[in-house]
Design an enzyme around this catalytic site. Structure first.
Site, mmCIF file in Angstrom:
data_model
loop_
_atom_site.group_PDB
_atom_site.id
_atom_site.type_symbol
_atom_site.label_atom_id
_atom_site.label_comp_id
_atom_site.label_asym_id
_atom_site.label_seq_id
_atom_site.Cartn_x
_atom_site.Cartn_y
_atom_site.Cartn_z
ATOM 1 N N CYS A 121 11.812 -44.251 -44.441
ATOM 2 C CA CYS A 121 12.586 -43.009 -44.533
ATOM 3 C C CYS A 121 11.705 -41.782 -44.750
ATOM 4 C CB CYS A 121 13.614 -43.106 -45.651
ATOM 5 S SG CYS A 121 14.816 -44.442 -45.437
ATOM 6 N N HIS A 257 15.143 -36.037 -47.921
ATOM 7 C CA HIS A 257 15.684 -37.177 -47.182
ATOM 8 C C HIS A 257 17.128 -37.381 -47.606
ATOM 9 C CE1 HIS A 257 16.574 -41.118 -45.774
ATOM 10 N NE2 HIS A 257 16.392 -41.710 -46.937
ATOM 11 N N ASN A 288 22.753 -42.063 -44.037
ATOM 12 C CA ASN A 288 21.304 -42.148 -44.206
ATOM 13 C C ASN A 288 20.714 -42.601 -42.868
ATOM 14 O OD1 ASN A 288 18.670 -42.967 -44.730
ATOM 15 N ND2 ASN A 288 19.153 -43.926 -46.685
#
Length: 332
Positions: A121, A257, A288
């Protein structure tokens, strides 16, 4: 005899254009709950997520190319201007050819260097720093940095702890030469004391074994990751602001993020971020999207007119490893 360096004096790099691709299929919490023991209200309260996108026929390469096309158009460039393509992803299931090469072919960036970057990520944030260095040294003129994911391929739709969190999509940024710095120093690292907090616990190699059953899905120790993120990300982000020689009041936006709305809110509070700073919260609509989340969130802020051209944005990526990378970036 000294080796000739590619370093170029008084040459800097900055973002020139941003683009995004979101798959057409929107998946709400009610659909996710068809396969897990949960309800839409619990999911949104727990994560802040209401919807996410799932790719259908779109590949990582094709989604990345569509996002890159938009970024190049915004920068006033064409695929023939691209020197290098860096594609950050954690969900690409093919070892060869690399996703970046497939994306470059799809984009029409014939002859450009192309390589994948794996930092989960935090991948896009890491890739920005690499692209900045390539341009500053003169090894590349225009670098397309892409975050592209099909998380729906590696997340178990029946795993109550992860099924509702992730989505698919791609975002891209074009980096090119500039007379003034467009990137602050990266503050990055990997906290390997939490190495297996987010992991693919089984190898794809095990699928070759006779009688092998089950797909090696992504697994996550949710509470461990949550506690780590709310304690680690704010200090790292503040160090990036300091390293860039600016203050929180100088920032136009904060783009962390997009892991979980509660993590974002906790980090904002931990930083003492002024109310004047826009905060990206696209996790509500996109879920996400791992390495794609920062460019998708940046693109949404720009498209909505919530940040000014040339404004300063603090980015902060974090993910499996547990890896992290934060830096201040000047918007196109």
């Amino acid at each position: 005899m000294e080796i000739k360096s590619s370093s170029t004096k008084n040459r800097y790099a900055r973002p020139l254009g941003i683009g995004a691709y979101r798959p057409a299929r929107i998946v709400g919490n009610a659909e996710i709950c068809e396969l897990i023991d949960s309800n839409p209200e619990w999911i949104e309260a727990r994560s802040g997520i209401a919807t996410r996108r799932f790719a259908q026929d779109e590949s990582i390469a094709s989604m990345g190319a569509r996002a890159a096309e938009k970024a190049l158009s915004a920068a006033g460039l064409t695929p023939s201007d691209v020197s290098c393509v860096i594609l950050a992803t954690m969900s690409y299931l093919h070892q060869a050819p690399p996703a970046a090469a497939a994306c470059a072919a799809e984009l029409g960036a014939t002859g450009a260097a192309a390589f994948d970057l794996g930092a989960a990520c935090a991948g896009f944030a890491h890739a920005l720093s690499v692209a900045n260095s390539l341009v500053v040294t003169g090894e590349a003129d225009h670098v397309v940095v892409i975050g592209a994911e099909r998380m729906s391929d590696i997340v178990d739709p029946r795993d109550r702890s992860t099924a509702f969190l992730f989505g698919d999509g791609a975002g891209a940024m074009v980096i090119g030469p500039a007379a003034e710095p467009g990137f602050g120093p990266a503050v990055w690292g990997t906290d390997t004391t939490h190495l297996r907090a987010i992991e693919q616990s089984r190898s794809f190699a095990e699928l070759k074994d006779p009688g092998a059953e089950g797909w090696p899905y992504l697994e996550m120790a949710g509470q461990e990751v949550f506690r780590w993120a709310i304690g680690k990300v704010a200090p790292v982000a503040l160090k990036a602001v300091e390293a860039a020689g600016v203050t929180l009041e100088d920032l136009d936006a904060f783009v962390p993020h997009q892991a979980n709305m509660r993590i974002t809110d906790a980090v904002v509070k931990g930083m003492g971020l002024p109310a004047s700073v826009e905060v990206a919260r696209t996790v509500r609509d996109d879920g996400n999207t791992s390495a794609a989340s920062i460019p998708l969130a940046l693109e949404a802020l720009v498209a909505a007119g919530r940040v000014r051209p040339g404004g300063l944005v603090l980015t902060a990526g974090f993910g499996s490893g547990l890896s992290y990378c934060a830096q201040v970036v000047t918007l196109p």
